[in-house]
Design an enzyme around this catalytic site. Structure first.
Site, short mmCIF file in Angstrom:
data_model
loop_
_atom_site.label_atom_id
_atom_site.label_comp_id
_atom_site.label_asym_id
_atom_site.label_seq_id
_atom_site.Cartn_x
_atom_site.Cartn_y
_atom_site.Cartn_z
N HIS A 64 0.82 -1.21 0.00
CA HIS A 64 0.00 0.00 0.00
C HIS A 64 0.86 1.26 0.00
O HIS A 64 0.39 2.31 0.39
CB HIS A 64 -0.91 0.00 1.24
CG HIS A 64 -2.05 -0.96 1.11
ND1 HIS A 64 -2.97 -1.16 2.11
CD2 HIS A 64 -2.43 -1.78 0.11
CE1 HIS A 64 -3.86 -2.07 1.72
NE2 HIS A 64 -3.55 -2.46 0.52
N HIS A 65 2.14 1.14 -0.43
CA HIS A 65 2.98 2.35 -0.42
C HIS A 65 2.45 3.37 -1.40
O HIS A 65 2.69 4.56 -1.27
CB HIS A 65 4.44 2.01 -0.73
CG HIS A 65 4.69 1.61 -2.15
ND1 HIS A 65 4.27 0.41 -2.68
CD2 HIS A 65 5.29 2.27 -3.17
CE1 HIS A 65 4.63 0.35 -3.95
NE2 HIS A 65 5.23 1.46 -4.27
N ARG A 66 1.74 2.90 -2.42
CA ARG A 66 1.00 3.77 -3.34
C ARG A 66 -0.38 3.17 -3.50
O ARG A 66 -0.53 1.95 -3.55
CB ARG A 66 1.67 3.81 -4.71
CG ARG A 66 3.07 4.37 -4.72
CD ARG A 66 3.10 5.70 -5.48
NE ARG A 66 4.46 6.16 -5.66
CZ ARG A 66 5.08 7.01 -4.84
NH1 ARG A 66 4.48 7.46 -3.77
NH2 ARG A 66 6.31 7.41 -5.09
N LYS A 70 -2.88 -2.49 -7.80
CA LYS A 70 -3.22 -2.84 -9.18
C LYS A 70 -2.70 -4.21 -9.50
O LYS A 70 -1.57 -4.56 -9.13
CB LYS A 70 -2.54 -1.79 -10.09
CG LYS A 70 -2.89 -1.88 -11.53
CD LYS A 70 -4.01 -0.92 -11.85
CE LYS A 70 -4.57 -1.11 -13.23
NZ LYS A 70 -5.31 -2.36 -13.41
N LYS A 94 7.12 -4.42 -10.15
CA LYS A 94 6.97 -4.04 -11.56
C LYS A 94 6.52 -2.59 -11.69
O LYS A 94 7.08 -1.82 -12.47
CB LYS A 94 5.88 -4.97 -12.15
CG LYS A 94 5.86 -5.09 -13.63
CD LYS A 94 4.77 -6.06 -14.06
CE LYS A 94 5.04 -7.49 -13.63
NZ LYS A 94 4.03 -8.44 -14.10
N ASP A 99 7.82 3.08 -13.04
CA ASP A 99 7.28 4.36 -12.56
C ASP A 99 5.78 4.49 -12.79
O ASP A 99 5.31 5.52 -13.30
CB ASP A 99 8.01 5.53 -13.23
CG ASP A 99 9.33 5.82 -12.56
OD1 ASP A 99 9.44 5.57 -11.34
OD2 ASP A 99 10.27 6.26 -13.26
N LYS A 106 -3.08 -8.82 -6.86
CA LYS A 106 -3.40 -9.88 -7.83
C LYS A 106 -4.63 -10.62 -7.36
O LYS A 106 -4.86 -10.77 -6.15
CB LYS A 106 -2.23 -10.86 -7.95
CG LYS A 106 -2.22 -11.60 -9.27
CD LYS A 106 -1.73 -10.69 -10.37
CE LYS A 106 -1.64 -11.35 -11.71
NZ LYS A 106 -0.90 -10.51 -12.66
N SER A 362 -2.46 0.11 -18.63
CA SER A 362 -3.57 0.16 -17.67
C SER A 362 -3.56 1.49 -16.91
O SER A 362 -4.60 2.07 -16.62
CB SER A 362 -3.46 -0.97 -16.66
OG SER A 362 -4.01 -2.15 -17.19
P1 NAD Z 1 -3.85 -16.20 -21.87
O1 NAD Z 1 -4.79 -16.99 -21.08
O2 NAD Z 1 -4.38 -15.20 -22.85
O3 NAD Z 1 -2.85 -17.14 -22.69
C1 NAD Z 1 -2.05 -18.14 -22.13
C2 NAD Z 1 -1.81 -19.19 -23.22
O4 NAD Z 1 -0.86 -20.13 -22.75
C3 NAD Z 1 -3.09 -19.97 -23.57
O5 NAD Z 1 -3.25 -19.95 -24.98
C4 NAD Z 1 -2.80 -21.38 -23.04
O6 NAD Z 1 -3.43 -22.39 -23.79
C5 NAD Z 1 -1.29 -21.44 -23.17
N1 NAD Z 1 -0.67 -22.45 -22.33
C6 NAD Z 1 -1.01 -22.85 -21.08
N2 NAD Z 1 -0.17 -23.80 -20.64
C7 NAD Z 1 0.71 -24.02 -21.64
C8 NAD Z 1 1.84 -24.89 -21.79
N3 NAD Z 1 2.21 -25.72 -20.81
N4 NAD Z 1 2.53 -24.82 -22.95
C9 NAD Z 1 2.17 -23.97 -23.93
N5 NAD Z 1 1.13 -23.13 -23.84
C10 NAD Z 1 0.41 -23.16 -22.72
O7 NAD Z 1 -2.89 -15.50 -20.79
P2 NAD Z 1 -2.00 -14.20 -20.99
O8 NAD Z 1 -2.78 -13.02 -20.54
O9 NAD Z 1 -1.38 -14.23 -22.34
O10 NAD Z 1 -0.89 -14.45 -19.86
C11 NAD Z 1 0.25 -15.27 -20.10
C12 NAD Z 1 1.31 -14.93 -19.07
O11 NAD Z 1 1.62 -13.54 -19.14
C13 NAD Z 1 0.90 -15.18 -17.61
O12 NAD Z 1 2.05 -15.56 -16.89
C14 NAD Z 1 0.45 -13.82 -17.14
O13 NAD Z 1 0.56 -13.66 -15.73
C15 NAD Z 1 1.46 -12.94 -17.87
N6 NAD Z 1 1.03 -11.55 -18.01
C16 NAD Z 1 -0.12 -11.22 -18.66
C17 NAD Z 1 -0.48 -9.88 -18.80
C18 NAD Z 1 -1.69 -9.43 -19.59
O14 NAD Z 1 -1.84 -8.22 -19.82
N7 NAD Z 1 -2.55 -10.33 -20.03
C19 NAD Z 1 0.33 -8.89 -18.24
C20 NAD Z 1 1.51 -9.25 -17.59
C21 NAD Z 1 1.85 -10.59 -17.48
#
Ligand code: NAD
Length: 471
Positions: A64-66, A70, A94, A99, A106, A362
């Site tokens: 909660h520092h900011r 999110k 992150k 910044d 989460k 975002s």
């Molecule tokens: P998503 O659900 O849109 O896509 C994930 C994909 O990975 C799916 O198509 C799924 O079938 C596939 N998958 C799952 N297990 C697998 C495996 N063992 N081998 C190959 N493919 C596999 O999710 P996303 O939003 O693209 O998120 C993916 C990663 O990115 C996560 O770690 C998430 O925390 C991170 N992330 C997402 C965002 C965002 O804006 N969506 C932001 C930061 C980080």
């Protein structure tokens, strides 16, 4: 599964490694590291067949520092409390690194999206919001969710609708969630932002000739051979923008298996093939790998894990051939694998920096919702007219005239999407430069993850100090 350190222990270990390079008091470091609050709850879902199912869910607010805090909401049958806490901690670090003035959070809902109908998912989302609201775990100035694994703009639209219906008097209610569709207060470029940010980060990293020479690579993304794991939001967009930069997609892994082609895979054709057949396998001209994880071990320049955590671990780290690992997913590399790869000189662009594009945009969306105006709306035409006047004046001074074609090319004012992408590029490039120079300052044994975490700790510590908690 391997016996590697768990995800939360990994995140904490990378914090501890970085903390050793700072001289903040131990109690302040402990305050930064610990999760502030975790709300675990269950609620009933009425299935389409009339039966009831109990759904398990979490929201963790790490710091909660900011405020607001999110972080995305993950829908996965594998989600656990420690994972949600680890992901919320990564969000705090992150946001500090790029910044973005938020604390980290989460959410997690323990369901596999594929096993539920759309109306069932909508009921889950609405009830999840209701439960969060009861405990003040959601709101534009409190805690603002976004998409993550298994969720997207549709779920964010339901969240916005649910929250605004419950808070009719709140002027800024739409800022309670980001990643919304445009018509619901979303921002252009958010959907692609994480993947685009990955590519901006990679482009910056590949621009330093000294670093590329150490890996035996040329500078730039052009011609780099890339393997991507996960064809979801992040993986697809990272692939798309990498191809636009001239990289070659030589391997792609999804749940059902992986495909390989030295000549390069045509991304849109693979997507169309998967839509038609339900699988990326049997794609014309490509070779199938029945075991999806084999793709991680393919010979390539850049490996982009974009699925889930702990995919690169002690069972496969020694066989990874990529020279650069671009952590698009959160926590894809275990601490054990990280040590093996560091020893081998692999350049790891850490998740805590590389996938920050999503939260960066975002942040822009949240600002748009609070200001109630689209970016560029006031100045776009003014900029165009000013540029036109300057062009015409210069042409007049030189005794010539400018054609309409030249004017059209030169005077285009920035649209919302131009501004968002430009702000994202600036954020990722500047953050990388900061991480790289911190690494150089700290010494040659320091990796980019540690350098990024040092920056995060310093910024969060300063925020606490400014609030008078640690004078
Ligand atoms: P998503 O659900 O849109 O896509 C994930 C994909 O990975 C799916 O198509 C799924 O079938 C596939 N998958 C799952 N297990 C697998 C495996 N063992 N081998 C190959 N493919 C596999 O999710 P996303 O939003 O693209 O998120 C993916 C990663 O990115 C996560 O770690 C998430 O925390 C991170 N992330 C997402 C965002 C965002 O804006 N969506 C932001 C930061 C980080």
């Amino acid at each position: 599964m391997t016996q590697d350190t768990g995800f939360l222990e990994q995140v904490d270990a990378s914090f501890d490694r970085a903390a050793a390079y700072t001289d903040f008091p131990l109690d302040l470091l402990e305050l930064i590291k610990q999760v502030n609050g975790v709300y675990y709850f269950t609620f009933p879902l009425k299935r389409d067949d009339g039966s009831l199912e109990v759904i398990r869910a979490w929201r963790a607010e790490h710091s909660h520092h900011r405020l607001p805090t999110k972080g995305g909401i993950r829908f996965s049958s594998l989600v656990e409390e420690d994972e949600v806490i680890a992901l919320s901690a990564l969000m705090s670090y992150k946001c500090a690194i790029v910044d973005v003035p938020f604390g980290g959070a989460k959410g997690g809902v323990k369901i596999s999206r594929r096993n539920y109908s759309t109306s069932e998912i909508e009921r889950v989302v609405r009830r999840y919001v209701f439960e969060l609201a009861k405990k003040n775990f959601i709101g534009p100035s409190v805690d603002v969710p976004a998409p993550d694994y298994g969720t997207g703009s549709e779920e964010m639209a339901w969240i916005a609708d649910m929250y605004t219906s419950m808070n009719m008097q709140e002027l800024n209610a739409y800022a309670c969630v980001t990643g919304k569709p445009i018509a619901q207060g979303g921002i252009r470029g958010r959907n692609e932002a994480t993947g685009r940010g990955v590519v901006f980060g990679l482009r910056e990293a590949c621009s330093f000739s000294q670093d590329m020479e150490a890996l035996g690579l040329a500078t730039g993304l052009e011609g780099k051979r890339v393997v991507i794991q996960g064809l979801g939001n992040v993986g697809y967009h990272a692939a798309k923008f990498l191809l636009e930069e001239g990289a070659v997609l030589v391997g792609l892994a999804e749940r059902e298996g992986a495909i390989v082609s030295e000549n390069g895979l045509a991304l849109e054709d693979v997507v169309a093939h998967r839509r038609e057949t339900g699988s990326i396998l049997d794609f014309p001209g490509a070779q199938d790998l029945s075991e999806s994880r084999q793709a991680l071990e393919l010979d390539c320049d850049i490996l982009v894990p974009a699925a889930l955590e702990e995919e690169i671990n002690s069972s496969n780290a020694s066989r990874i051939k990529a020279k650069i690992i671009a952590e698009a997913a959160n926590g894809p590399t275990t601490a054990e694998a990280d040590a093996v790869l560091r020893e081998r000189g692999v350049l790891i662009l850490p998740d805590v920096f590389l996938n920050a594009g999503g939260v960066t945009v975002s942040y822009f969306e949240w600002i748009k919702n609070l200001s109630h105006i689209r970016f560029g709306r006031l100045e776009k035409r003014f900029e165009e007219k000013s540029a036109r006047r300057i062009l015409e004046a210069v042409a007049g001074m030189c005794g010539g005239s400018v054609t309409e074609e030249v004017v059209d090319l030169a005077v285009r004012g920035a649209s919302e999407e131009d501004l968002v992408n430009s702000g994202l590029e600036e954020t990722m490039a500047t953050a990388y430069q900061g991480i790289r120079s911190t690494r150089l300052r700290l010494g040659s044994e320091v990796d980019l993850r540690t350098a990024a975490m040092v920056i995060a700790i310093e910024k969060i510590a300063v925020a606490y100090e400014q609030r008078g908690i640690f004078p």
